[in-house]
Scaffold this active site. Structure first.
Site, PDB file in Angstrom:
ATOM      1  N   TYR A 154       0.816  -1.214   0.000  1.00  0.00           N
ATOM      2  CA  TYR A 154       0.000   0.000   0.000  1.00  0.00           C
ATOM      3  C   TYR A 154       0.848   1.262   0.000  1.00  0.00           C
ATOM      4  CZ  TYR A 154      -3.985  -2.979   1.278  1.00  0.00           C
ATOM      5  OH  TYR A 154      -4.963  -3.934   1.308  1.00  0.00           O
TER       6      TYR A 154
ATOM      7  N   SER B 149     -13.351  -4.259   0.370  1.00  0.00           N
ATOM      8  CA  SER B 149     -14.233  -3.636  -0.635  1.00  0.00           C
ATOM      9  C   SER B 149     -15.712  -3.853  -0.323  1.00  0.00           C
ATOM     10  CB  SER B 149     -13.918  -4.170  -2.043  1.00  0.00           C
ATOM     11  OG  SER B 149     -12.665  -3.724  -2.471  1.00  0.00           O
TER      12      SER B 149
ATOM     13  N   GLY C 191     -16.742   2.271  -3.435  1.00  0.00           N
ATOM     14  CA  GLY C 191     -17.623   3.426  -3.330  1.00  0.00           C
ATOM     15  C   GLY C 191     -18.850   3.360  -4.213  1.00  0.00           C
TER      16      GLY C 191
ATOM     17  N   LEU D  29     -21.277   1.364  -3.976  1.00  0.00           N
ATOM     18  CA  LEU D  29     -22.443   1.119  -3.131  1.00  0.00           C
ATOM     19  C   LEU D  29     -22.622   2.238  -2.101  1.00  0.00           C
ATOM     20  CD1 LEU D  29     -22.020  -2.734  -2.666  1.00  0.00           C
ATOM     21  CD2 LEU D  29     -23.836  -1.564  -3.949  1.00  0.00           C
ATOM     22  N   THR D  30     -22.610   3.461  -2.593  1.00  0.00           N
ATOM     23  CA  THR D  30     -22.892   4.632  -1.769  1.00  0.00           C
ATOM     24  C   THR D  30     -23.855   5.530  -2.537  1.00  0.00           C
ATOM     25  OG1 THR D  30     -21.030   5.922  -2.651  1.00  0.00           O
ATOM     26  CG2 THR D  30     -20.598   4.545  -0.712  1.00  0.00           C
TER      27      THR D  30
END
Length: 346
Positions: free
Chosen positions: A53, A234, A239, A241-242
């Site tokens: 990351y 996830s 995002g 599902l916003t």
């Protein structure tokens, strides 16, 4: 906050885990500090990161996320309040700048672990995960397995576990997990653990959300019967599902906008299913994000849901979802949508 224990351990973890893969790309160190402060105050004691990351992968920023976390531990002295999870990167198919050679060999993992511990400014990692398999398999958006006979891979699962046992014996890691895995591999790891007396996998970190419930096909039963819980990432489908993509909010900082290569959640059926879930959420006076997260929290094979946010209002909403319990009628409607449009974004 609600709590459980990491499977087959006595380690108490919050049922929401703070994900960190944006830090160093979409979020600054100061913003990461703010998120960790808020999450801890809200009762979140489980943080997840990885040596790779931030995402998207970039050799110039690789390791920045762990560095931010290590600086926060040093500044606040809060290391002993956090159950810390990290991951060792797999071979270079999804690691194009090749952090190192060697896959999951002893020397490669020893180097990975040393680098992570240094960046994190800690002596140990509570849950150390293999980020993805070191063999060709159906992970990262592949629906089905296609065998590659020309790819030479020798079963090294026992050797990998022996290396992990070595690190446990040294006190550098406490428990182990898998990520982006499939049923065959999970059972192979469990088999070697059982018959060779080697460390036992306690979690599988795979994608799981209303648009991708493929974990339920073969792995959910393993999770329940073998007590190897899902540690889902996830949960909001990057995002998708916003509410923001449907009700006209600014989406310029959204991952799907910034990184169009993450295209699985832009498919026609994914958008169709998202609209159905959005309508269901509004019928029940909640946001789409809350509906999506509450569904995951209620699955009996999930131990802790990894949430990630770029903005504080998103983080607050995601954490507050732990208090929402979906009733049987809402769950029934979710299953009907899933039956009509199954797994549109695997």
């Amino acid at each position: 906050m609600e709590y459980t224990t990491l499977p087959n351990t006595q380690i108490k973890i919050s049922k929401i885990c703070l994900g960190t893969m944006n830090w160093g790309e979409q979020n600054t160190e100061a913003e990461g500090f703010e998120q960790m402060d808020y999450a801890l105050d809200a009762g979140v004691n489980f943080f997840d990161t990885a040596e790779l990351y931030p995402i998207p992968k970039n050799p110039k920023t690789q390791g920045a996320t762990e560095t931010y976390m290590g600086n926060w531990f040093k500044k606040t002295g809060n290391r002993d309040k956090i159950v810390l999870a990290s991951k060792v990167a797999g071979p270079p198919e999804f690691n194009p700048h090749q952090i190192r050679e060697g896959g999951f060999s002893r020397n490669a993992m020893e180097d990975a672990l040393h680098q992570s511990l240094t960046r994190l400014q800690t002596d140990y990692i509570d849950l150390y995960q293999l980020h993805w398999p070191d063999r060709p398999s159906n992970y990262f958006g592949k629906r089905g397995y296609r065998h590659e006979p020309d790819h030479q891979w020798e079963d090294n699962i026992r050797e990998t576990l022996e290396s992990l046992q070595h690190f446990i014996d040294q006190g550098k890691i406490r428990h182990i997990g898998l990520s982006n895995e499939v049923p065959w591999s999970v059972m192979r790891f469990l088999e070697e653990s059982k018959y060779q007396g080697l460390p036992r996998v306690v979690t599988v970190q795979n994608p799981y959300n209303l648009l991708n419930r493929t974990y339920e096909i073969g792995l959910a039963e393993i999770s329940i019967r073998e007590n190897v819980a899902l540690f889902p990432y996830s949960p909001l489908a990057f995002g998708r599902l916003t509410d923001k993509f449907i009700n006209g909010q600014d989406t310029s900082r959204a991952r799907i906008t910034l990184y169009p290569e993450m295209k699985r959640y832009n498919k026609v059926n994914a958008l169709k299913a998202t609209q159905c879930y959005y309508d269901l959420a509004k019928e029940n006076n909640m946001s789409l994000a809350t509906l999506s997260l509450a569904f995951i929290h209620q699955q009996n094979f999930v131990c802790s849901t990894i949430i990630g946010a770029t903005q504080m209002d998103q983080l607050k909403e995601n954490i507050e979802s732990i208090a929402v319990q979906l009733d049987a009628s809402v769950l029934d409607q979710i299953h009907k949508i899933h039956e009509a449009i199954p797994n549109p974004a695997p």
